[in-house]
Write a protein that holds these residues in place. Structure first.
Motif, PDB file in Angstrom:
ATOM      1  N   UNK A 109       3.582  -6.717   4.720  1.00  0.00           N
ATOM      2  CA  UNK A 109       2.888  -6.398   3.473  1.00  0.00           C
ATOM      3  C   UNK A 109       3.885  -5.766   2.511  1.00  0.00           C
ATOM      4  N   UNK A 110       3.754  -6.122   1.232  1.00  0.00           N
ATOM      5  CA  UNK A 110       4.600  -5.522   0.200  1.00  0.00           C
ATOM      6  C   UNK A 110       3.777  -5.320  -1.062  1.00  0.00           C
ATOM      7  N   UNK A 111       4.268  -4.433  -1.909  1.00  0.00           N
ATOM      8  CA  UNK A 111       3.604  -4.147  -3.177  1.00  0.00           C
ATOM      9  C   UNK A 111       4.627  -4.231  -4.296  1.00  0.00           C
ATOM     10  N   UNK A 112       4.230  -4.848  -5.402  1.00  0.00           N
ATOM     11  CA  UNK A 112       5.049  -4.924  -6.607  1.00  0.00           C
ATOM     12  C   UNK A 112       4.282  -4.214  -7.719  1.00  0.00           C
ATOM     13  N   UNK A 113       4.773  -3.059  -8.117  1.00  0.00           N
ATOM     14  CA  UNK A 113       4.055  -2.214  -9.071  1.00  0.00           C
ATOM     15  C   UNK A 113       4.351  -2.600 -10.507  1.00  0.00           C
ATOM     16  N   UNK A 114       3.279  -2.705 -11.300  1.00  0.00           N
ATOM     17  CA  UNK A 114       3.434  -2.820 -12.743  1.00  0.00           C
ATOM     18  C   UNK A 114       3.748  -1.434 -13.293  1.00  0.00           C
ATOM     19  N   UNK A 115       2.906  -0.473 -12.927  1.00  0.00           N
ATOM     20  CA  UNK A 115       3.111   0.912 -13.339  1.00  0.00           C
ATOM     21  C   UNK A 115       2.099   1.805 -12.638  1.00  0.00           C
ATOM     22  N   UNK A 157       3.792   3.404   0.792  1.00  0.00           N
ATOM     23  CA  UNK A 157       5.052   2.986   1.422  1.00  0.00           C
ATOM     24  C   UNK A 157       4.908   3.037   2.948  1.00  0.00           C
ATOM     25  N   UNK A 158       4.316   4.099   3.465  1.00  0.00           N
ATOM     26  CA  UNK A 158       4.105   4.217   4.908  1.00  0.00           C
ATOM     27  C   UNK A 158       3.139   3.158   5.421  1.00  0.00           C
ATOM     28  N   UNK A 159       2.108   2.851   4.636  1.00  0.00           N
ATOM     29  CA  UNK A 159       1.176   1.794   5.027  1.00  0.00           C
ATOM     30  C   UNK A 159       1.906   0.456   5.106  1.00  0.00           C
ATOM     31  N   UNK A 160       2.722   0.158   4.098  1.00  0.00           N
ATOM     32  CA  UNK A 160       3.498  -1.086   4.113  1.00  0.00           C
ATOM     33  C   UNK A 160       4.361  -1.177   5.363  1.00  0.00           C
ATOM     34  N   UNK A 161       4.946  -0.063   5.764  1.00  0.00           N
ATOM     35  CA  UNK A 161       5.822  -0.026   6.943  1.00  0.00           C
ATOM     36  C   UNK A 161       5.040  -0.118   8.247  1.00  0.00           C
ATOM     37  N   UNK A 162       3.716  -0.049   8.169  1.00  0.00           N
ATOM     38  CA  UNK A 162       2.885  -0.152   9.368  1.00  0.00           C
ATOM     39  C   UNK A 162       2.575   1.188  10.016  1.00  0.00           C
ATOM     40  N   UNK A 163       2.952   2.279   9.385  1.00  0.00           N
ATOM     41  CA  UNK A 163       2.717   3.615   9.947  1.00  0.00           C
ATOM     42  C   UNK A 163       1.494   4.235   9.263  1.00  0.00           C
ATOM     43  N   UNK A 164       0.317   3.868   9.745  1.00  0.00           N
ATOM     44  CA  UNK A 164      -0.933   4.316   9.126  1.00  0.00           C
ATOM     45  C   UNK A 164      -1.113   5.818   9.287  1.00  0.00           C
ATOM     46  N   UNK A 165      -0.698   6.382  10.409  1.00  0.00           N
ATOM     47  CA  UNK A 165      -0.826   7.841  10.598  1.00  0.00           C
ATOM     48  C   UNK A 165      -0.006   8.593   9.556  1.00  0.00           C
ATOM     49  N   UNK A 166       1.210   8.134   9.304  1.00  0.00           N
ATOM     50  CA  UNK A 166       2.036   8.772   8.268  1.00  0.00           C
ATOM     51  C   UNK A 166       1.432   8.545   6.889  1.00  0.00           C
ATOM     52  N   UNK A 221      -9.833   2.985  11.471  1.00  0.00           N
ATOM     53  CA  UNK A 221     -10.267   1.772  10.765  1.00  0.00           C
ATOM     54  C   UNK A 221      -9.080   1.096  10.083  1.00  0.00           C
ATOM     55  N   UNK A 222      -8.285   1.879   9.362  1.00  0.00           N
ATOM     56  CA  UNK A 222      -7.138   1.311   8.656  1.00  0.00           C
ATOM     57  C   UNK A 222      -6.078   0.772   9.619  1.00  0.00           C
ATOM     58  N   UNK A 223      -5.899   1.437  10.751  1.00  0.00           N
ATOM     59  CA  UNK A 223      -4.933   0.958  11.755  1.00  0.00           C
ATOM     60  C   UNK A 223      -5.339  -0.410  12.281  1.00  0.00           C
ATOM     61  N   UNK A 224      -6.623  -0.591  12.531  1.00  0.00           N
ATOM     62  CA  UNK A 224      -7.108  -1.881  13.021  1.00  0.00           C
ATOM     63  C   UNK A 224      -6.894  -2.955  11.953  1.00  0.00           C
ATOM     64  N   UNK A 225      -7.193  -2.622  10.694  1.00  0.00           N
ATOM     65  CA  UNK A 225      -7.012  -3.585   9.603  1.00  0.00           C
ATOM     66  C   UNK A 225      -5.530  -3.925   9.426  1.00  0.00           C
ATOM     67  N   UNK A 226      -4.654  -2.908   9.475  1.00  0.00           N
ATOM     68  CA  UNK A 226      -3.219  -3.123   9.278  1.00  0.00           C
ATOM     69  C   UNK A 226      -2.615  -3.937  10.420  1.00  0.00           C
ATOM     70  N   UNK A 227      -3.191  -3.823  11.619  1.00  0.00           N
ATOM     71  CA  UNK A 227      -2.659  -4.569  12.768  1.00  0.00           C
ATOM     72  C   UNK A 227      -2.900  -6.078  12.641  1.00  0.00           C
ATOM     73  N   UNK A 228      -3.769  -6.481  11.722  1.00  0.00           N
ATOM     74  CA  UNK A 228      -4.062  -7.898  11.501  1.00  0.00           C
ATOM     75  C   UNK A 228      -3.000  -8.593  10.646  1.00  0.00           C
ATOM     76  N   UNK A 229      -2.116  -7.816  10.028  1.00  0.00           N
ATOM     77  CA  UNK A 229      -1.079  -8.414   9.192  1.00  0.00           C
ATOM     78  C   UNK A 229       0.304  -8.042   9.718  1.00  0.00           C
ATOM     79  N   UNK A 230       1.230  -8.987   9.553  1.00  0.00           N
ATOM     80  CA  UNK A 230       2.583  -8.749  10.055  1.00  0.00           C
ATOM     81  C   UNK A 230       3.504  -8.190   8.985  1.00  0.00           C
TER      82      UNK A 230
END
Length: 176
Positions: A111-117, A63-72, A100-109
């Motif tokens: 992101x969302x996830x739809x969970x099956x389970x 959820x924090x990654x989706x929000x763009x907060x890689x540190x959290x 590394x993840x912060x740089x990768x996340x900065x490339x997208x404006x």
């Protein structure tokens, strides 16, 4: 008197039906035979349902990654972590992975996830807790291109910290 007799007969018949069904069910369960698998599993097949607080840790991370907060997102990673993904392998300090993840996340404006389970499992032989997630991730990059992948993630937690994040993906076929 006739009503009492009828009630007594119905109760007896009902009780008789229950006992017969229980006996039949119990006799069909064979707990003594061992299965003869055609392959040997690398990991233990002895598992049980794990504590769902571990799934909550992983889901809050995403959820924090989706929000763009890689540190959290990384706050629940262990000091040393292994992260495996498609064409990516990292084993090292959490702070380096955050970079590394912060740089990768900065490339997208977006992101969302739809969970099956998801499922939390505990392996008593190894004293390991794993959370497995099945979901679709959709994103938009900085150029406006939208895409998605199907993920199956296996996450190992120890002492309520993520120590291994193993991500597997399935690409969707290109539309014709």
């Amino acid at each position: 008197m006739k009503q009492s007799l009828l009630l007594l007969l119905l109760c007896a018949a009902f009780a008789g039906c229950q006992n017969k069904a229980t006996t039949t069910t119990e006799s069909t369960v064979d707990t003594t035979s061992k299965l003869n698998y055609p392959f040997k599993a690398k990991y233990s097949l002895n598992w049980q349902k794990g504590d769902e607080k571990n799934a909550l840790i992983v889901l809050n991370c995403l959820k924090n990654y989706n929000a763009g907060d890689v540190k959290a997102a990384a706050k629940d990673f262990a000091d040393t972590v292994t992260f495996v993904a498609d064409n990516f392998y990292f084993k090292g300090k959490r702070d380096s992975l955050v970079g590394i993840l912060s740089q990768m996340r900065s490339e997208i404006t977006d992101v969302s996830k739809e969970f099956d389970t998801w499922m939390t499992t505990y392996y008593p032989d190894n004293k390991e807790t794993w959370v497995t997630l099945w979901y679709v991730e959709k994103w938009t990059d900085k150029k406006g291109k939208k895409d998605s992948l199907y993920y199956v993630d296996d996450v190992l937690l120890k002492n309520e910290k993520i120590v291994v994040y193993d991500e597997k993906i399935r690409h969707y076929p290109a539309k014709k």
